[in-house]
Design an enzyme around this catalytic site. Structure first.
Site, PDB file in Angstrom:
ATOM      1  N   LYS A 176      15.255 -13.406  -5.776  1.00 18.70           N
ATOM      2  CA  LYS A 176      14.749 -12.088  -5.378  1.00 18.70           C
ATOM      3  C   LYS A 176      13.217 -12.106  -5.257  1.00 18.70           C
ATOM      4  O   LYS A 176      12.553 -12.985  -5.833  1.00 18.70           O
ATOM      5  CB  LYS A 176      15.191 -11.029  -6.394  1.00 18.70           C
ATOM      6  CG  LYS A 176      14.582 -11.205  -7.778  1.00 18.70           C
ATOM      7  CD  LYS A 176      15.231 -10.264  -8.795  1.00 18.70           C
ATOM      8  CE  LYS A 176      14.640 -10.488 -10.170  1.00 18.70           C
ATOM      9  NZ  LYS A 176      15.427  -9.842 -11.238  1.00 18.70           N
ATOM     10  N   ARG A 212      19.374   0.734 -18.321  1.00 22.04           N
ATOM     11  CA  ARG A 212      18.603   0.725 -17.082  1.00 22.04           C
ATOM     12  C   ARG A 212      19.586   0.945 -15.931  1.00 22.04           C
ATOM     13  O   ARG A 212      19.703   2.026 -15.420  1.00 22.04           O
ATOM     14  CB  ARG A 212      17.848  -0.613 -16.948  1.00 22.04           C
ATOM     15  CG  ARG A 212      16.893  -0.654 -15.789  1.00 22.04           C
ATOM     16  CD  ARG A 212      16.118  -1.972 -15.723  1.00 22.04           C
ATOM     17  NE  ARG A 212      16.978  -3.124 -15.456  1.00 22.04           N
ATOM     18  CZ  ARG A 212      16.525  -4.329 -15.145  1.00 22.04           C
ATOM     19  NH1 ARG A 212      15.227  -4.569 -15.100  1.00 22.04           N
ATOM     20  NH2 ARG A 212      17.359  -5.327 -14.914  1.00 22.04           N
ATOM     21  N   TYR A 259     -20.021  -8.132  -6.595  1.00 20.11           N
ATOM     22  CA  TYR A 259     -20.165  -6.689  -6.777  1.00 20.11           C
ATOM     23  C   TYR A 259     -20.793  -6.360  -8.130  1.00 20.11           C
ATOM     24  O   TYR A 259     -20.379  -6.880  -9.163  1.00 20.11           O
ATOM     25  CB  TYR A 259     -18.787  -5.997  -6.697  1.00 20.11           C
ATOM     26  CG  TYR A 259     -18.271  -5.852  -5.285  1.00 20.11           C
ATOM     27  CD1 TYR A 259     -18.962  -5.101  -4.340  1.00 20.11           C
ATOM     28  CD2 TYR A 259     -17.077  -6.458  -4.908  1.00 20.11           C
ATOM     29  CE1 TYR A 259     -18.476  -4.973  -3.048  1.00 20.11           C
ATOM     30  CE2 TYR A 259     -16.584  -6.323  -3.618  1.00 20.11           C
ATOM     31  CZ  TYR A 259     -17.292  -5.574  -2.684  1.00 20.11           C
ATOM     32  OH  TYR A 259     -16.819  -5.442  -1.419  1.00 20.11           O
ATOM     33  N   MET A 291     -11.468  -8.440  -3.294  1.00 19.37           N
ATOM     34  CA  MET A 291     -10.099  -8.389  -2.765  1.00 19.37           C
ATOM     35  C   MET A 291      -9.641  -9.760  -2.257  1.00 19.37           C
ATOM     36  O   MET A 291      -8.564 -10.229  -2.594  1.00 19.37           O
ATOM     37  CB  MET A 291     -10.020  -7.359  -1.632  1.00 19.37           C
ATOM     38  CG  MET A 291      -8.601  -7.064  -1.199  1.00 19.37           C
ATOM     39  SD  MET A 291      -8.517  -5.882   0.156  1.00 19.37           S
ATOM     40  CE  MET A 291      -9.096  -4.385  -0.623  1.00 19.37           C
TER      41      MET A 291
HETATM   42  C1  LIG Z   1      15.791 -10.862 -12.295  1.00 20.82           C
HETATM   43  C2  LIG Z   1      17.121 -10.899 -12.918  1.00 20.82           C
HETATM   44  C3  LIG Z   1      17.601 -12.096 -13.509  1.00 20.82           C
HETATM   45  C4  LIG Z   1      16.747 -13.329 -13.700  1.00 20.82           C
HETATM   46  O1  LIG Z   1      15.957 -13.207 -14.846  1.00 20.82           O
HETATM   47  P1  LIG Z   1      15.020 -14.413 -15.365  1.00 20.82           P
HETATM   48  O2  LIG Z   1      14.462 -13.899 -16.614  1.00 20.82           O
HETATM   49  O3  LIG Z   1      13.990 -14.619 -14.303  1.00 20.82           O
HETATM   50  O4  LIG Z   1      15.896 -15.602 -15.513  1.00 20.82           O
HETATM   51  C5  LIG Z   1      18.901 -12.108 -13.961  1.00 20.82           C
HETATM   52  N1  LIG Z   1      19.681 -11.019 -13.858  1.00 20.82           N
HETATM   53  C6  LIG Z   1      19.259  -9.854 -13.324  1.00 20.82           C
HETATM   54  C7  LIG Z   1      20.164  -8.694 -13.274  1.00 20.82           C
HETATM   55  C8  LIG Z   1      17.961  -9.756 -12.840  1.00 20.82           C
HETATM   56  O5  LIG Z   1      17.522  -8.603 -12.327  1.00 20.82           O
END
Ligand SMILES: *Cc1c(COP(=O)(O)O)cnc(C)c1O
Length: 342
Positions: A33, A120, A251, A296
């Site tokens: 992701k 969550r 800056y 930046m």
């Molecule tokens: C991001 C995520 C992971 C991975 O977590 P890590 O700590 O990077 O291994 C696993 N499960 C879910 C649901 C996540 O959102």
């Protein structure tokens, strides 16, 4: 132009350690992701596939669409496909709340996220029966049930408490799957910290992100696997000058040279995940000092080389910036060139 390097050997080294822990490469679902934690979605998908990984986890339908060629199974964590959108047999979606069930196209492959204490996402464990019924009614194909640990990386009893609560969910889900005539379900609860905390890996798969990228950080008492950071960020020199004593840089001129000093500006700034709070007090892995405010797209160092290594372990600058390695990594710009090295 600034660039990043991706170390194939470091990535494969980490995957070796993870596979040793899971007992098989087949159990690894690589979390890709957010542009593969800043590493580059396609670059990492291709490498993972070369290593033999067949499962991936992403956030959106869009990300899944970009990596279809590299995996057999892609789990989407938080997106609902459009009824008239393109579909692939390879993609499996997450039900994060009861209200979402009716929004998935009929026939979608889904997994049910259950809230075992993180509060969550996921349905409450008491509503498992209702969820199974609603999924059946909506004509969805339920393949798995999973949860997420909230404090696997810290030393506390919470991890045990959540594990226990998922055990109960699993028993109940097995019973419900039989009742509704479903194929055996997939169960999983582990992210990186959970995998390295647990003594054995008895679930169907593990969702591994940060450990594969070499930046897992556990509480010291829990032990730390010998992982290697995969991503390094490099800046290229834009300009160089010799400061005279008393001349100031950047800056507000927060840094003042006490003696004649060669200072060069590199094309990395807070838009590239070099957070502005690191101004004036940060050093590179090669012990080069950063001077003055980070802009930046620029920052100045007591250096003269054409390319300067800005960081190679996101956790080091994360600590200095008061954040976590994850945030530094996902902040690396997607449009920087990724150079694959060995
Ligand atoms: C991001 C995520 C992971 C991975 O977590 P890590 O700590 O990077 O291994 C696993 N499960 C879910 C649901 C996540 O959102």
């Amino acid at each position: 132009m600034a660039y990043i390097t991706i170390s194939r050997s470091a990535f494969f080294h980490n995957l070796d350690i993870i596979a040793q822990r899971t007992g098989s490469v087949d159990k690894i679902a690589l979390v890709l992701k957010d542009n593969a934690y800043g590493h580059g979605l396609k670059t990492m998908a291709k490498l993972a596939s070369e290593y033999g990984i067949t499962k991936a986890v992403v956030r959106s339908v869009h990300e899944a669409g970009m990596i279809l060629d590299y995996f057999e199974h892609i789990h989407v964590l938080a997106d609902i496909p459009r009824m008239d959108g393109p579909h692939s047999e390879k993609v499996c979606y997450t039900i994060n709340a009861m209200e979402q069930i009716a929004r998935f196209p009929k026939g979608s492959r889904v997994e049910l996220k259950v809230d075992t204490g993180m509060h969550r996402n996921g349905i409450a464990s008491e509503r498992l029966t209702a969820a199974f019924e609603a999924i059946k009614e909506a004509g969805l194909k339920l393949e798995g049930v999973f949860t997420h640990q909230r404090s696997a990386d810290t030393l506390s009893s919470e991890w045990f408490w959540q594990k226990k609560s998922f055990e109960k969910v699993k028993e109940e889900a097995v019973r419900l799957a039989e009742k509704y005539g479903l194929a055996p379900l997939r169960f999983h609860s582990a992210n990186s910290a959970t995998l390295f905390r647990g003594s054995s890996c008895d679930e169907d798969l593990v969702r591994i992100g940060i450990a594969a990228y070499g930046c897992l950080k556990m509480d010291e008492t829990l032990g730390q696997p010998e992982l290697k950071p995969v991503l390094s960020l490099w800046g290229e020199k834009i300009a160089s000058r010799v400061l005279l004593p008393g001349q100031r840089v950047g800056y507000n001129g927060t840094f003042s040279a006490e003696r004649e000093l060669r200072v060069s500006t590199y094309d990395i700034g807070y838009a590239d995940s070099l957070q502005r709070v690191l101004s004036d007090h940060s050093r590179t892995p090669e012990d080069v000092g950063l001077v003055g405010r980070i802009s930046m797209d620029n920052s100045s160092f007591v250096a003269n080389e054409d390319a300067l290594l800005i960081f190679e372990d996101a956790n080091v600058i994360a600590k200095a910036a008061g954040t976590i390695g994850y945030e530094i990594l996902v902040g690396v710009r997607p449009d920087l060139e990724r150079r694959l090295i060995d």
